[in-house]
Each structure stands twice: as C-alpha cells, then as structure tokens.
Design an enzyme around this catalytic site. Structure first.
Site, PDB file in Angstrom:
ATOM      1  N   HIS A  17     -31.771  -6.421  65.612  1.00 45.67           N
ATOM      2  CA  HIS A  17     -33.239  -7.090  66.550  1.00 45.67           C
ATOM      3  C   HIS A  17     -32.284  -8.895  65.823  1.00 45.67           C
ATOM      4  O   HIS A  17     -32.610  -9.951  66.504  1.00 45.67           O
ATOM      5  CB  HIS A  17     -34.667  -7.806  66.461  1.00 45.67           C
ATOM      6  CG  HIS A  17     -34.710  -6.640  67.727  1.00 45.67           C
ATOM      7  ND1 HIS A  17     -35.443  -6.888  68.234  1.00 45.67           N
ATOM      8  CD2 HIS A  17     -34.875  -4.962  67.131  1.00 45.67           C
ATOM      9  CE1 HIS A  17     -35.294  -5.483  69.050  1.00 45.67           C
ATOM     10  NE2 HIS A  17     -34.956  -5.217  68.212  1.00 45.67           N
ATOM     11  N   ASP A 114     -39.991 -11.721  69.748  1.00 43.21           N
ATOM     12  CA  ASP A 114     -39.346 -10.658  70.162  1.00 43.21           C
ATOM     13  C   ASP A 114     -40.590  -9.462  70.403  1.00 43.21           C
ATOM     14  O   ASP A 114     -41.560 -10.136  70.661  1.00 43.21           O
ATOM     15  CB  ASP A 114     -38.712 -10.179  68.440  1.00 43.21           C
ATOM     16  CG  ASP A 114     -37.954  -9.278  68.925  1.00 43.21           C
ATOM     17  OD1 ASP A 114     -37.723  -8.664  69.912  1.00 43.21           O
ATOM     18  OD2 ASP A 114     -37.070  -8.510  68.627  1.00 43.21           O
ATOM     19  N   SER A 275     -27.121   0.281  63.234  1.00 41.73           N
ATOM     20  CA  SER A 275     -28.116  -0.623  62.382  1.00 41.73           C
ATOM     21  C   SER A 275     -29.211   0.818  61.795  1.00 41.73           C
ATOM     22  O   SER A 275     -29.955   0.561  61.058  1.00 41.73           O
ATOM     23  CB  SER A 275     -28.287  -2.115  61.900  1.00 41.73           C
ATOM     24  OG  SER A 275     -29.229  -1.706  62.910  1.00 41.73           O
ATOM     25  N   HIS A 355     -23.119   4.948  70.069  1.00 43.86           N
ATOM     26  CA  HIS A 355     -24.795   4.919  69.857  1.00 43.86           C
ATOM     27  C   HIS A 355     -24.724   3.940  71.703  1.00 43.86           C
ATOM     28  O   HIS A 355     -25.753   4.067  71.815  1.00 43.86           O
ATOM     29  CB  HIS A 355     -25.641   4.775  69.224  1.00 43.86           C
ATOM     30  CG  HIS A 355     -25.342   3.378  68.141  1.00 43.86           C
ATOM     31  ND1 HIS A 355     -24.333   2.523  68.696  1.00 43.86           N
ATOM     32  CD2 HIS A 355     -26.357   2.175  68.847  1.00 43.86           C
ATOM     33  CE1 HIS A 355     -24.788   1.542  68.087  1.00 43.86           C
ATOM     34  NE2 HIS A 355     -25.608   1.655  67.720  1.00 43.86           N
ATOM     35  N   SER A 360     -22.605  -3.671  69.662  1.00 46.47           N
ATOM     36  CA  SER A 360     -21.331  -2.711  69.200  1.00 46.47           C
ATOM     37  C   SER A 360     -20.291  -2.197  70.473  1.00 46.47           C
ATOM     38  O   SER A 360     -18.348  -2.626  70.231  1.00 46.47           O
ATOM     39  CB  SER A 360     -21.964  -1.045  68.696  1.00 46.47           C
ATOM     40  OG  SER A 360     -22.887  -1.727  67.720  1.00 46.47           O
ATOM     41  N   GLY A 378     -34.186   4.930  73.443  1.00 46.09           N
ATOM     42  CA  GLY A 378     -34.458   4.169  75.181  1.00 46.09           C
ATOM     43  C   GLY A 378     -33.081   3.346  75.086  1.00 46.09           C
ATOM     44  O   GLY A 378     -32.968   4.415  76.130  1.00 46.09           O
TER      45      GLY A 378
END
Ligand SMILES: C[C@@H]1O[C@H](OP(=O)(O)OP(=O)(O)OC[C@H]2O[C@@H](n3ccc(=O)[nH]c3=O)[C@H](O)[C@@H]2O)[C@H](O)[C@H](O)[C@H]1O
Length: 465
Positions: A17, A114, A275, A355, A360, A378
């Site tokens: 984030h 956030d 991460s 992932h 990424s 998620g």
C-alpha cells in the site's frame, strides 16, 4: 502552472500500500504539490529514500498506541502477517486523536487515505479538509467486491455461494463466476475482527462520507469496471492512470547479475509473490517440483511472513528432499527482498510466475516477461482473471475448485503455454497481446495526461464549498 496544493498521504502500513502512495506522491510532487506522508516509525527511512526530495515534502512518524496483543517492540518495517494486520487496525483506530492534532497543525487541503481509515472523512470535515480515498486495488476487484450492490441486507453476511457470482448489474466480461476457494477467501472482507467493523463495512462507510475516490487505473484497461463503479459509488471518481512503476534506480546486485548472465536470453523463470503473500508448504512442494519439471533455469523467491526471523530455516524445511542438490546448476531459491524490477529487466529472464499483484503484473508486461498467475488472495484472484481473461496477456495456473490446490503438472502446463508452445494458441495470441500492452504501458503521454487531469480535478475539488 505549479499547483499550490498541500496533500497528506495516509496509506495502510504495509508496503503493498505504501509503494503506490509514494508513486502517486512523486507524480503529484512533480506538479509542485506539497506532500506530507504519514506512516509508522519503522517505515520512515524507506519512505524518505523513495519520496521526491524537495523542501516541501516530509514524512511524519505516527506513534503506535499500546495495543493488547501487539508486541511493544513491533517493528513495522518487517512483514505484516494477517494476525498482526488485524491488531494494527486496532492501533490505527486509536490514532484518531493524534491524526486530528496533526491535521489541525498542518492544515492540508486534502488527505488521501486508504481502505482501513474509515474515520478520516469525519475528522477532515470538521477541519475543512477534503477527504479522498485512494484505492490501491484494481477497479475489477473493487467492482466485484466492495460496492453497495454486493449486499442487500447489511445485517446479513454473504455466503460462499453469493460470492461465487458477480453482484447485480456487473458488466459482461470474462468474469462470470469465481471458484469456491476464492469465494471462501472473499468472506474475510465481511468478517469483523477485534470488535471493529468489517473491511466491507468500513469501505461502505467512507464511500458515503468522503469527498471523492481516486482509482489507480485507467479506462484503457478497465473501462467496463470503471463504468460500473460510477453507477455504484455516487461520488466523484478520479483516475490516477495505469501507475506504471518508475524505472528502478541503481544496478542489480552483482551476484544475481552474474548468476542470471549464465543463461540464454529469455530462458529464466522468475517467481516472486510480492510483499505480503506467502505460500504454504504444500504449495511450495508442488511449485518447486513443477519448476524442476520444466527443465528451465529459475529464480524462486519465497517468504514466510516473519521478516528475516527464522526465514532461512523455514525455507529449507519447506523444500522437497534433495531439491537443492538436484537443481543446483540451474535454480536458485531465495528468501527476502530482491530487486524485482531489475531482475525482470534482465535479458535472461523470459517468464514471470507471480501472484497477480497489480504493480507486479505491469512490471512483468513492460519488461517482456511472459506471465503465469497463481493468485493467493482477495484482489489478486480478480486481477488474475482480468489480465488473463479480458486482456489475455498471461495464463492462470489451473486450480482445484474446492481448495485451490495446484499440482506440479499444472505449473508445468502454464509455463509451457507462455514459454514453449508459442507457435500455437493460446500462447501465440498471449505473446502478441503482451507486446501490444507493453507499448501502451510505456507510452509516457498517456501517463502524463492522467496525472495532469488528476491535478486539475483535485484543485477543482478544493475550490468546491
Ligand atoms: C494492494 C495490495 O498489494 C499487495 O501487495 P503486493 O506486494 O503483492 O503488490 P504488488 O502490486 O505485487 O507490488 C509489489 C511491489 O513490490 C516490489 N517488490 C516486491 C517483492 C520483492 O522482493 N521486491 C520488490 O521489489 C515489486 O517490484 C512491486 O513494485 C497484494 O497484491 C495485495 O493483495 C493487495 O491488496
């Protein structure tokens, strides 16, 4: 013209984030916008090293209030496990008085917050500051999961079956249903931990009370989902663009440069899970055996959610017996942070098994790495379907419906599709699409247009009474 805005950035405390907030800060800062960045003390040095170094910008450490269950010497710079994450959300809620004081001293025009910071709009409103949510999740993930249409009775939790199908009105795209294990994972969003509202309810609360929402995406990639969100959110929706990460600084570590340099161009499979995503031992067994089966060189990174503590022992215990010896001439297995963008840019790397973290995947596309996805949680499940099903730039590893199990042959199959069988379908089209999207993501004019537009819209928002 240079903007006179002052914006506070307040991301969730995990790097997945923090990084997008830093990237957006730097783009806004290049338009003269002043940035004050809130985070935990352990993150400050790393944020300072990436944030544009101007006299206007600053990183402000917040004090972590004593929180039952959270170790008093908790260091936010290490990995945040799901358990620590829930305790940190308790700590975050207790930070309200300190955040209010800071905001009243700083008097910024806007605070960008956030997903967990649902109380920011009410504090900001009292102080005459605009409260804008910056969603670091893709539009596809937001539109499948966190919109009012997802639940028709706020007192009833959705079931696995509910979450297997899109919400009413969802656009007609490649996403028509999700697997059982994925829907089961989505339930997490609707659960309450430590007496706090569920993630879903927090988001519904700030959707009602914030001034606007910024999505880290662009219409060229996600227009059906963006259009659907517009019908659901009822607030100004701003777009920050595709958020291609800036090119990395410095050089790749000598030992990896030398190791990768031994192999032919585009032959190495790079495998990393972002991460904050960790595979369990059964998955690691199948993944490693699958990589072995390909016969190709590979660079595998595995983490365990414990920072550096005990990671090497955990890694060795998770590998199949005799594995290191068998693959020693063509494979490395590493735990810890690596210079992902440098590795993806290396000419020997030809495939990126990942992932489906949004940044990424884009890093893989701009670097000529063919993509295979093995999403773990998620938003990643939805990103993976969008990139493989709508954009058709990669392939998903086949998974069992009930529990998401994949076998070593499934890993082999996915990698063969994008790396070996490239003269037949679907590998052929995937390569072509990949190369077209690469051109799009590298087009600087598109990125510049989105940010210039965002700056204008933020200025207009501040002018509004
Ligand atoms: C919103 C959240 O983003 C998340 O974090 P994650 O780290 O996976 O994000 P990425 O978009 O892959 O981004 C990860 C970023 O870290 C960089 N990196 C990572 C590991 C490493 O060893 N070295 C690196 O340089 C990488 O280059 C990329 O820039 C999750 O998906 C989560 O599901 C989602 O909710």
């Amino acid at each position: 013209m240079e903007s006179k805005l002052h914006i506070v950035m307040f991301p969730w405390f995990a790097y997945g984030h923090i990084n997008p907030f830093i990237q957006l800060s730097n783009k806004l800062s290049s338009h003269g916008i002043q940035i004050s960045f809130f985070s935990l003390p352990g993150n400050v040095a790393r944020i300072e090293s990436s944030l544009n170094n101007t006299p206007l910008n600053q990183v402000i450490p917040l004090t972590i209030p004593p929180t039952e269950g959270l170790s008093s010497n908790f260091d936010s710079s290490s990995d945040i496990t799901p358990e620590t994450g829930e305790l940190l959300k308790v700590a975050l809620d207790q930070m309200q008085p300190q955040v209010r004081t800071l905001l009243s001293q700083l008097q910024p025009h806007i605070i960008l917050f956030d997903f967990a910071h649902y109380w920011i709009p009410s504090i900001a409103y009292e102080l005459g500051i605009k409260a804008v949510n910056y969603s670091v999740f893709s539009a596809v993930a937001n539109s499948y999961l966190t919109i009012p249409a997802r639940i028709n009775d706020p007192n009833k939790q959705p079931t696995v079956d509910d979450l297997k199908v899109p919400p009413p009105g969802f656009p007609k795209t490649s996403i028509t249903s999700m697997k059982t294990f994925q829907a089961r994972d989505f339930l997490y969003l609707f659960k309450s931990f430590n007496g706090l509202p569920s993630g879903f309810n927090k988001i519904m609360s700030f959707i009602k009370s914030c001034d606007a929402i910024i999505y880290k995406t662009c219409t060229e990639i996600e227009s059906p989902y963006i259009d659907y969100l517009k019908t659901q959110i009822g607030k100004p929706m701003l777009l920050a663009g595709s958020a291609v990460p800036p090119p990395p600084s410095g050089k790749l570590e000598e030992k990896w440069e030398t190791w990768l340099g031994k192999f032919p161009e585009q032959s190495v499979i790079f495998c990393n899970f972002g991460s904050e995503t960790y595979l369990d031992n059964e998955q690691i067994q199948e993944l490693t055996l699958g990589l072995e089966l390909t016969g190709l060189p590979f660079f595998l990174v595995l983490n365990f959610g414990t920072g550096s503590f005990d990671a090497q022992n955990k890694l060795e215990a998770s590998l199949p017996e005799g594995f290191r010896e068998r693959i020693k001439d063509r494979g490395v297995v590493h735990t810890g942070w690596v210079q992902q963008q440098h590795i993806l840019a290396h000419k020997s790397v030809g495939c990126y098994l990942n992932h489906s973290g949004f940044s990424s995947v884009i890093e893989g596309i701009v670097n000529d790495c063919q993509l295979a996805f093995v999403a773990q949680k998620g938003d990643q499940f939805l990103n993976s379907k969008m990139f493989s099903g709508d954009l058709k730039v990669g392939v998903e590893v086949n998974r069992r419906d009930e529990d998401g199990f994949f076998g070593k042959e499934d890993i082999l199959e996915a990698i063969k599709t994008v790396m070996v069988d490239t003269d037949t379908e679907p590998g052929k089209s995937i390569r072509k699409n990949h190369s077209n999207w690469k051109k799009f993501f590298l087009d600087k004019d598109i990125e510049t247009k989105y940010i210039a537009n965002l700056v204008k819209e933020l200025e207009a928002l501040v002018q509004k009474a």
